[in-house]
Design a protein around this motif. Sequence first.
Motif, PDB file in Angstrom:
ATOM      1  N   GLY A  31      52.911  80.209  12.712  1.00  0.00           N
ATOM      2  CA  GLY A  31      53.042  81.593  13.180  1.00  0.00           C
ATOM      3  C   GLY A  31      53.633  82.554  12.161  1.00  0.00           C
ATOM      4  N   LEU A  32      53.901  82.077  10.952  1.00  0.00           N
ATOM      5  CA  LEU A  32      54.617  82.943  10.005  1.00  0.00           C
ATOM      6  C   LEU A  32      53.767  84.135   9.573  1.00  0.00           C
ATOM      7  N   ALA A  33      52.641  83.851   8.909  1.00  0.00           N
ATOM      8  CA  ALA A  33      51.749  84.948   8.495  1.00  0.00           C
ATOM      9  C   ALA A  33      50.673  85.104   9.573  1.00  0.00           C
ATOM     10  N   LYS A  34      50.325  86.340   9.857  1.00  0.00           N
ATOM     11  CA  LYS A  34      49.367  86.595  10.942  1.00  0.00           C
ATOM     12  C   LYS A  34      47.937  86.244  10.519  1.00  0.00           C
ATOM     13  N   ILE A  35      47.278  85.465  11.372  1.00  0.00           N
ATOM     14  CA  ILE A  35      45.906  85.019  11.086  1.00  0.00           C
ATOM     15  C   ILE A  35      44.957  85.668  12.071  1.00  0.00           C
ATOM     16  N   SER A  36      43.731  85.898  11.631  1.00  0.00           N
ATOM     17  CA  SER A  36      42.792  86.502  12.561  1.00  0.00           C
ATOM     18  C   SER A  36      41.377  86.065  12.269  1.00  0.00           C
ATOM     19  N   GLY A  37      40.551  86.044  13.302  1.00  0.00           N
ATOM     20  CA  GLY A  37      39.142  85.783  13.114  1.00  0.00           C
ATOM     21  C   GLY A  37      38.465  87.011  12.507  1.00  0.00           C
ATOM     22  N   ARG A  38      39.151  88.130  12.634  1.00  0.00           N
ATOM     23  CA  ARG A  38      38.636  89.399  12.117  1.00  0.00           C
ATOM     24  C   ARG A  38      39.123  89.620  10.696  1.00  0.00           C
ATOM     25  N   PRO A  39      38.227  89.947   9.764  1.00  0.00           N
ATOM     26  CA  PRO A  39      38.702  90.235   8.415  1.00  0.00           C
ATOM     27  C   PRO A  39      39.566  91.493   8.418  1.00  0.00           C
ATOM     28  N   GLY A  40      40.429  91.590   7.426  1.00  0.00           N
ATOM     29  CA  GLY A  40      41.246  92.802   7.291  1.00  0.00           C
ATOM     30  C   GLY A  40      42.516  92.767   8.096  1.00  0.00           C
ATOM     31  N   LYS A  41      42.933  91.573   8.523  1.00  0.00           N
ATOM     32  CA  LYS A  41      44.134  91.468   9.357  1.00  0.00           C
ATOM     33  C   LYS A  41      45.394  91.873   8.583  1.00  0.00           C
ATOM     34  N   THR A  42      45.527  91.348   7.367  1.00  0.00           N
ATOM     35  CA  THR A  42      46.725  91.633   6.586  1.00  0.00           C
ATOM     36  C   THR A  42      46.524  92.938   5.833  1.00  0.00           C
ATOM     37  N   GLN A  43      47.336  93.950   6.158  1.00  0.00           N
ATOM     38  CA  GLN A  43      47.119  95.269   5.544  1.00  0.00           C
ATOM     39  C   GLN A  43      48.310  95.745   4.733  1.00  0.00           C
ATOM     40  N   LEU A  44      49.308  94.869   4.585  1.00  0.00           N
ATOM     41  CA  LEU A  44      50.531  95.277   3.897  1.00  0.00           C
ATOM     42  C   LEU A  44      50.944  94.214   2.880  1.00  0.00           C
ATOM     43  N   ILE A  45      51.890  94.578   2.023  1.00  0.00           N
ATOM     44  CA  ILE A  45      52.506  93.607   1.119  1.00  0.00           C
ATOM     45  C   ILE A  45      53.605  92.938   1.952  1.00  0.00           C
ATOM     46  N   ASN A  46      53.430  91.661   2.258  1.00  0.00           N
ATOM     47  CA  ASN A  46      54.382  90.976   3.139  1.00  0.00           C
ATOM     48  C   ASN A  46      55.233  89.995   2.349  1.00  0.00           C
ATOM     49  N   HIS A  47      56.538  90.224   2.346  1.00  0.00           N
ATOM     50  CA  HIS A  47      57.454  89.314   1.656  1.00  0.00           C
ATOM     51  C   HIS A  47      58.063  88.303   2.620  1.00  0.00           C
ATOM     52  N   PHE A  48      58.033  87.039   2.214  1.00  0.00           N
ATOM     53  CA  PHE A  48      58.710  85.966   2.948  1.00  0.00           C
ATOM     54  C   PHE A  48      59.660  85.300   1.962  1.00  0.00           C
ATOM     55  N   ILE A  49      60.822  84.867   2.442  1.00  0.00           N
ATOM     56  CA  ILE A  49      61.717  84.148   1.544  1.00  0.00           C
ATOM     57  C   ILE A  49      61.725  82.666   1.929  1.00  0.00           C
ATOM     58  N   ILE A  50      61.547  81.837   0.910  1.00  0.00           N
ATOM     59  CA  ILE A  50      61.427  80.395   1.137  1.00  0.00           C
ATOM     60  C   ILE A  50      62.661  79.684   0.572  1.00  0.00           C
ATOM     61  N   ASN A  51      63.253  78.844   1.384  1.00  0.00           N
ATOM     62  CA  ASN A  51      64.463  78.083   0.988  1.00  0.00           C
ATOM     63  C   ASN A  51      65.540  78.998   0.409  1.00  0.00           C
ATOM     64  N   LYS A  52      65.528  80.233   0.829  1.00  0.00           N
ATOM     65  CA  LYS A  52      66.472  81.251   0.322  1.00  0.00           C
ATOM     66  C   LYS A  52      66.476  81.304  -1.213  1.00  0.00           C
ATOM     67  N   GLN A  53      65.348  80.931  -1.789  1.00  0.00           N
ATOM     68  CA  GLN A  53      65.310  80.708  -3.232  1.00  0.00           C
ATOM     69  C   GLN A  53      64.182  81.478  -3.932  1.00  0.00           C
ATOM     70  N   TRP A  54      63.055  81.639  -3.268  1.00  0.00           N
ATOM     71  CA  TRP A  54      61.927  82.339  -3.893  1.00  0.00           C
ATOM     72  C   TRP A  54      61.124  83.118  -2.856  1.00  0.00           C
ATOM     73  N   PHE A  55      60.441  84.155  -3.351  1.00  0.00           N
ATOM     74  CA  PHE A  55      59.613  84.974  -2.463  1.00  0.00           C
ATOM     75  C   PHE A  55      58.164  84.512  -2.493  1.00  0.00           C
ATOM     76  N   LEU A  56      57.606  84.472  -1.315  1.00  0.00           N
ATOM     77  CA  LEU A  56      56.180  84.226  -1.171  1.00  0.00           C
ATOM     78  C   LEU A  56      55.589  85.526  -0.623  1.00  0.00           C
ATOM     79  N   VAL A  57      54.483  85.988  -1.192  1.00  0.00           N
ATOM     80  CA  VAL A  57      53.936  87.283  -0.788  1.00  0.00           C
ATOM     81  C   VAL A  57      52.493  87.155  -0.316  1.00  0.00           C
ATOM     82  N   ASP A  58      52.272  87.610   0.904  1.00  0.00           N
ATOM     83  CA  ASP A  58      50.924  87.644   1.493  1.00  0.00           C
ATOM     84  C   ASP A  58      50.382  89.053   1.285  1.00  0.00           C
TER      85      ASP A  58
END
Length: 198
Positions: free
Chosen positions: A48-75
Amino acid sequence: MKVNTAEFVISNTDYKLCPKDDIPEFAFIGRSNVGKSSLINMLVGNKGLAKISGRPGKTQLINHFIINKQWFLVDLPGYGYAKASKVQRDKWERFIVEYLTNRKQLNNIFVLLDSRLDPQKIDLEFMNWCGEKQLPFSMVFTKIDKLSSSALAKNLAKYKKEMLKYWEELPPVFTTSSESAFGKEKILNYIDVIIKDC
Ligand code: GTP
Ligand code: MG
């Protein structure tokens, strides 16, 4: 690398508003619907972390996630979404380009490629653009559960041949499935090695 924590940090359309923390960052990009958000969820073990969709174009922003409080993952939003208006597409393109070229702590761009398709012009153009800008990237083939191993090998060979027209050597290549979690360890270990080197 074992992912212990993965938390959403912030979404925006302006690289200047991205988190200021000077920690290693890894971005995931590719055509709309290629499976970026699914791959991210598979890597961090949270559907459930990053939003998934059957429709293209779901992710419309620069999304930052922090992993192990150590590095950023960007969708990132997908490029080349045909159904978006030209105005919308130009807007996305502008903020993605600004983000990619200005984000100092960005260590690697994972360029996702649909393993079922022949080499796509837009993907080749994007990877060549990364090369011109000297932005390090890797090729990540997605959805390998959807084709036979011989069809996969054939498509990988086509891609490699196409890339070697422009490049002396290939960047790192990963094959993945978000359904079976194939490729998870290899990508996480690759990130781990880069982080330890930072
Ligand atoms: P945008 O945010 O719209 O650019 O799309 P995205 O690249 O983030 O793709 P997303 O992860 O939302 O996945 C698009 C569709 O492909 C969804 O229906 C997923 O369930 C499906 N999908 C993604 N990865 C895989 C995979 O490895 N195998 C299979 N079988 N389906 C996948
Ligand atoms: Mg997405």
